[in-house]
Each structure stands twice: as C-alpha cells, then as structure tokens.
Design an enzyme around this catalytic site. Structure first.
Site, PDB file in Angstrom:
ATOM      1  N   ARG A  72      -0.291 -13.157   4.423  1.00 56.80           N
ATOM      2  CA  ARG A  72       1.217 -13.480   4.401  1.00 56.80           C
ATOM      3  C   ARG A  72       1.764 -13.261   5.826  1.00 56.80           C
ATOM      4  O   ARG A  72       3.110 -13.475   5.705  1.00 56.80           O
ATOM      5  CB  ARG A  72       1.917 -12.477   3.187  1.00 56.80           C
ATOM      6  CG  ARG A  72       1.273 -13.183   1.946  1.00 56.80           C
ATOM      7  CD  ARG A  72       1.700 -12.254   0.791  1.00 56.80           C
ATOM      8  NE  ARG A  72       0.978 -12.504  -0.541  1.00 56.80           N
ATOM      9  CZ  ARG A  72       0.941 -11.814  -1.695  1.00 56.80           C
ATOM     10  NH1 ARG A  72       1.543 -10.749  -1.566  1.00 56.80           N
ATOM     11  NH2 ARG A  72       0.309 -12.206  -2.598  1.00 56.80           N
TER      12      ARG A  72
ATOM     13  N   PRO B  35       0.797  -1.180   0.019  1.00 58.10           N
ATOM     14  CA  PRO B  35       0.180  -0.024  -0.184  1.00 58.10           C
ATOM     15  C   PRO B  35       0.646   1.139  -0.102  1.00 58.10           C
ATOM     16  O   PRO B  35       1.967   1.439   0.677  1.00 58.10           O
ATOM     17  CB  PRO B  35      -0.736  -0.214   1.391  1.00 58.10           C
ATOM     18  CG  PRO B  35      -0.781  -1.588   1.625  1.00 58.10           C
ATOM     19  CD  PRO B  35       0.568  -1.900   1.225  1.00 58.10           C
ATOM     20  N   GLU B  36       0.407   2.197  -0.624  1.00 54.92           N
ATOM     21  CA  GLU B  36       1.061   3.475  -0.877  1.00 54.92           C
ATOM     22  C   GLU B  36       0.080   4.654  -0.239  1.00 54.92           C
ATOM     23  O   GLU B  36      -0.897   4.201   0.408  1.00 54.92           O
ATOM     24  CB  GLU B  36       1.438   3.868  -2.184  1.00 54.92           C
ATOM     25  CG  GLU B  36       2.313   2.794  -2.845  1.00 54.92           C
ATOM     26  CD  GLU B  36       2.741   3.286  -4.171  1.00 54.92           C
ATOM     27  OE1 GLU B  36       2.741   4.397  -4.719  1.00 54.92           O
ATOM     28  OE2 GLU B  36       3.038   2.344  -5.040  1.00 54.92           O
TER      29      GLU B  36
END
Length: 286
Positions: free
Chosen positions: A117, A2-3
């Site tokens: 993850r 995510p940015e």
C-alpha cells in the site's frame, strides 16, 4: 498496524541476519518508499553505500538500523503493509518490492523493503546521544523496556483527564501498545476502555501494566498477530497470536471468562472489543 510484538519479531530477525553487515548498494525502486528522506533516492542510496549496520534497535512500534560511525540511522516505517524481508539474492522480486539493500559479503542474502500500500517507508535521520532517531525522541519507553518508570506512568494517568484506552494508545505516555493489545490487556484486567484514568489506584495501574506485558510476551512467543499475509517476519512467516486473542475481533462470541457475548463499540475511527459483564462501563458523572 504492527504493534510492539510484531515489530520486535522483525527486529530480532534483522539482528540475526543484517546486524554487523556492510552495505554495498541500495536501490530505490519506488520514490514513495523514501518520501520522508527529503534529499531523494540518489542521496539515500549514496549515504547507505559503504555503511556498516549496527545492532537493530526498537522503541515501541519504531524500528531502526544504526549506521556505525555516522551518527545516523535508517528508520523503518512499516505502516499498514510494510515488510522487511531477508531474501536470497537470486530470489524473484516481490510484486511490491520498493527498496533493495545489497551487502558487501558472500552470505548471499539481501534486505528488501516490500510494501503493497506504500503507506510505510525508509528514511535517514540523525541519532541523539541516547541512540534514538531524532524524529522519535519524544516517544515514551515501552512496557518491556527495563527502564520503564511505572510510578511516573501512574502519576501521569492520575493527572490526565482521559480514559484508559486513549492513554494506552498515547505513544508519548507509553509506547508500543496499539488497538489489539490494548483491548487484550483491558479484558485481562477487567477494565472498561472508557474508564477515566484518574480513577485508577496504584495497584490497579500495576496490575494493568502486568497484563500489558503478559499479553505482549505471549504474542512475542508465537511471532505476533497476523490477520492476513501483510504482516510477516523477515523470513516471510506469519505470527499465530490471533488464535489466542481473548477480546479483539470476538464480537458475538462468548467471553472466555464468563460466557457473556462479547461486544464491539465504535471508538475513535476504530473498534473496541470488550465483555459487557466482566468490563462494566463507568457510571455517568452526575
């Protein structure tokens, strides 16, 4: 990863649904999710119990929940697949639920940290006088921050022996920009990712920053960029900016500006997408 736009969408959701609520209990379901909190799960849960959550804050890609009156905060590392979801208390547990936070009120919702993850996690940190988690005090302001210093950014670019995309991804120089939005802003600016930073004039730096802000605001307006189900907002909804991307992921497709086939080049274990006609590579230094 995510940015800024994706993290800001999550922050806004948390501000609406979590800010101002008092924590009744926290349950750690997977120790790896709080591995950065070295004191362990019991200490983590104990410190959260009874704390009132302040307005969620963000700098660049970093998101945290201040705990009012404690001088501490919960820093969220979303990693590749981390999600902060606000769910009804009676909703079935997600397969990869790692941490659950319940609140001492009757709203009927709880905060869940889900991470397929387990690259992300939650951790407790002291806050600085500026309200930042102490571990990210070195992170630069982001381009949407009103206090971002454009002149200082330009001066830093001129001093550095670096290239444009490396500089845009340097979180100590400008925060929040990642691979996707760097490629998008460079395409809009007609600048090659490998252009030396020292060659930028002040107007060109201002133009580049303008495009960085424009592409991030455009992404924010549609909930960010989601290439799969791993990035969602606090209600589990995906963003739609992927449909508006001009550069990233468009290898072989016609440039939306000049129709030349877009290219992809390997870059620092990632990829850079660009138009070979609109974004001419820099001339080799002789």
């Amino acid at each position: 990863m995510p940015e800024l736009p994706e993290v800001e969408v999550v922050r806004r959701g948390l501000e609406r649904w979590v800010g101002g609520r008092t924590i009744a209990a926290a349950e750690v379901l997977h120790p790896r999710a709080i591995r950065r909190h070295l004191a362990g799960a019991e200490d983590f849960a104990g410190r959260l119990r009874g704390a009132r959550v302040g307005a969620p804050l963000r700098r660049g890609k970093y998101l945290w929940l201040p705990l009012e009156g404690t001088g501490q905060c919960v820093l969220a590392h979303l990693g590749m697949s981390g999600q902060l979801l606000v769910q009804p208390q009676d909703a079935p547990d997600e397969k990869h639920l790692r941490v659950r936070v319940r609140f001492a009120d009757t709203e009927g919702t709880e905060l869940r940290f889900v991470d397929q993850r387990t690259f992300g996690g939650l951790s407790l940190h002291a806050t600085t006088e500026d309200g930042l988690p102490d571990v990210i005090a070195h992170i630069a302001r982001d381009p949407l921050d009103p206090a971002f210093d454009e002149a200082a950014f330009h001066a830093a670019l001129r001093r550095r022996r670096s290239t444009l995309k490396r500089a845009l991804l340097d979180q100590s120089l400008i925060s929040g920009v990642g691979n996707i939005y760097a490629d998008e802003a460079l395409w809009r600016s007609r600048l090659h990712y490998d252009r030396p930073t020292a060659t930028l004039t002040r107007p060109r730096t201002a133009e580049l920053l303008g495009h960085v802000r424009d592409v991030m605001n455009a992404a924010l307006a549609v909930g960010g960029t989601s290439f799969d189900s791993l990035y969602v907002n606090v209600n589990g909804e995906s963003g739609y900016f992927e449909r508006s991307l001009d550069a990233y992921g468009r290898e072989g497709l016609p440039c939306r500006r000049c129709a030349a086939p877009m290219r992809r080049s390997p870059w620092m274990n990632r990829s850079s997408y660009f138009c070979p006609r609109c974004q001419r590579p820099p001339r080799p230094v002789r």
